[in-house]
Every structure is written in structure tokens, then in C-alpha cells.
Motif scaffolding. Structure first.
Motif, mmCIF file in Angstrom:
data_model
loop_
_atom_site.group_PDB
_atom_site.id
_atom_site.type_symbol
_atom_site.label_atom_id
_atom_site.label_comp_id
_atom_site.label_asym_id
_atom_site.label_seq_id
_atom_site.Cartn_x
_atom_site.Cartn_y
_atom_site.Cartn_z
ATOM 1 N N PHE A 272 0.752 -1.155 -0.077
ATOM 2 C CA PHE A 272 0.101 -0.140 0.020
ATOM 3 C C PHE A 272 0.909 1.245 0.035
ATOM 4 N N ASP A 273 0.306 2.327 -0.634
ATOM 5 C CA ASP A 273 0.990 3.609 -0.811
ATOM 6 C C ASP A 273 0.890 4.099 0.785
ATOM 7 N N ALA A 274 2.000 4.338 1.317
ATOM 8 C CA ALA A 274 2.046 4.835 2.862
ATOM 9 C C ALA A 274 1.808 6.175 3.049
ATOM 10 N N GLN A 275 1.876 7.192 1.772
ATOM 11 C CA GLN A 275 1.820 8.532 1.639
ATOM 12 C C GLN A 275 0.454 8.915 1.184
ATOM 13 N N ALA A 276 -0.203 8.238 0.422
ATOM 14 C CA ALA A 276 -1.220 8.598 -0.213
ATOM 15 C C ALA A 276 -2.550 8.593 0.760
ATOM 16 N N PRO A 277 -3.181 9.756 0.969
ATOM 17 C CA PRO A 277 -4.623 9.707 1.789
ATOM 18 C C PRO A 277 -5.490 9.017 0.995
ATOM 19 N N ILE A 278 -6.569 8.923 1.882
ATOM 20 C CA ILE A 278 -7.778 8.036 1.273
ATOM 21 C C ILE A 278 -8.585 9.100 0.692
ATOM 22 N N ASP A 279 -9.017 8.701 -0.595
ATOM 23 C CA ASP A 279 -10.178 9.544 -1.286
ATOM 24 C C ASP A 279 -11.455 9.539 -0.463
#
Length: 196
Positions: free
Chosen positions: A30-37
Motif C-alpha cells: 500500500f502507498d504509505a503516503q497517499a491519503p484516502i479519497d
């Protein structure tokens, strides 16, 4: 090092299925930086809400925790073994809870089945919207029951990691191999016990 972005994860189906079903898979990167949309998360939960259920009892509940919250940390701490290695990177951790008895104590024998359907709907909607989902059974249910103050009739059943796909190269070596290994299932002939 192979990245998940360069590996086709489409299932080699024996018969035609919807693209969203053939393409759905369960990554650990999982992308540890991307916030949830938030709109995509709401759509996934909405898909679960409209799942069919026996007598419309809707015996599912969800505990939804965004990365960076104390609740996310609590759910992550309840995970067992190697799930703790990767799942904390997911933008959201969701506990899927089955309502195994109604408020009067009458058993709801279909609860786990209906919860499974709700999570399947959630997963397909999330995948359709470009998110990835991985479901886990390796967690300490009593730990979740305690911090969520759940009545005995509510059973934490699955923890779901949800978010943007990350790079398999960020995972420990054994998990990298699993991330890019060919997808396999037993044949349809072995799955259907009787057919007339």
C-alpha cells in the motif's frame, strides 16, 4: 526488484467475467503516503450498505479508521504476525463486524454470510474506483472488542486494509515474492460439487 505496477494481476479465468472481478486482487503493498479519497471510501461503504441480506436484517457493521488516527493504531496493534508488517501502510483499516444476534438475543444464523457479501460488494466497488483491498483473518478479536466496546452479539470477523496500491519493492523479500506470484485457483470442475 519487480514493482506491482509492472505486473499484470488480471485473473486467468476459464469463462468470461466482469473486468472488475477479473482484475480484483489482494495486494499487501500500500502507498504509505497517499491519503484516502473520501468520496471513494464513501462509495465503497455505500456499496456494502446496499448488499442483499436475509429478511433485510443487514447484520453488518464497520469500524473505519484512517491512517494517522489513534483508532488506526489500535486496529493495527490487534493484527497478528506478518499482517502488522505491511497493513499499517494502508490509508484505511476497516473492521468488519457481524451482528450474530438481534437486540433481543435471537441468533442471526446468516450474519457471517451476509457480512461476507457486504465486504465483497465493498471490495468490488473499491477496486472499480481504483483502490485496492486486502482482507485479513489474522487479528485478535477480543482486543478489538475491548477498545470498540462491542456487545457480545457483535463479532469482529475480518480486518480490511484499503487504499492506494504501493510498490512491492517496499515489502520484505518473502512478501515481495507473494505479491507478484501468478494468481491461481482450483478449477471450476473441482469447485462445483454437483451439477445436473
Amino acid at each position: 526488484m519487480t514493482t506491482t505496477a509492472t505486473v499484470s494481476r488480471t485473473a486467468p479465468t476459464e469463462h468470461d467475467v466482469l473486468d472488475v472481478l477479473a482484475g480484483r486482487w489482494s495486494p499487501r503493498a500500500f502507498d504509505a503516503q497517499a491519503p484516502i479519497d473520501e468520496a471513494k471510501l464513501a462509495s465503497a461503504l455505500e456499496a456494502a450498505r446496499w448488499t442483499p441480506s436475509a429478511n433485510n436484517t443487514q447484520p453488518w457493521r464497520f469500524i473505519v479508521a484512517r491512517r494517522g488516527s489513534a483508532l488506526h493504531d489500535q486496529i493495527h496493534a490487534a493484527l497478528m504476525g506478518f499482517n502488522q508488517v505491511w497493513a499499517g501502510n494502508a490509508a484505511v483499516l476497516i473492521v468488519a463486524v457481524a451482528e450474530t444476534a438481534d437486540a433481543q438475543g435471537t441468533p442471526m444464523t446468516h450474519a457471517v454470510y451476509d457480512l461476507g457479501q457486504a465486504v465483497a460488494h465493498l471490495s468490488v466497488q473499491a477496486h472499480h474506483d481504483g483502490l485496492v483491498v486486502h482482507q485479513m483473518s489474522g487479528f485478535v478479536a477480543e482486543q478489538i472488542r475491548e477498545f470498540a466496546d462491542l456487545e457480545e452479539r457483535f463479532a469482529p470477523t475480518t480486518v480490511i486494509a484499503l487504499g492506494e496500491l504501493g510498490d512491492a519493492g517496499t515489502l520484505p523479500e518473502p512478501l515481495q515474492e507473494r505479491e507478484v506470484a501468478p494468481r491461481v485457483r482450483r478449477s471450476l470442475d473441482e469447485t462445483v460439487l454437483l451439477s445436473a
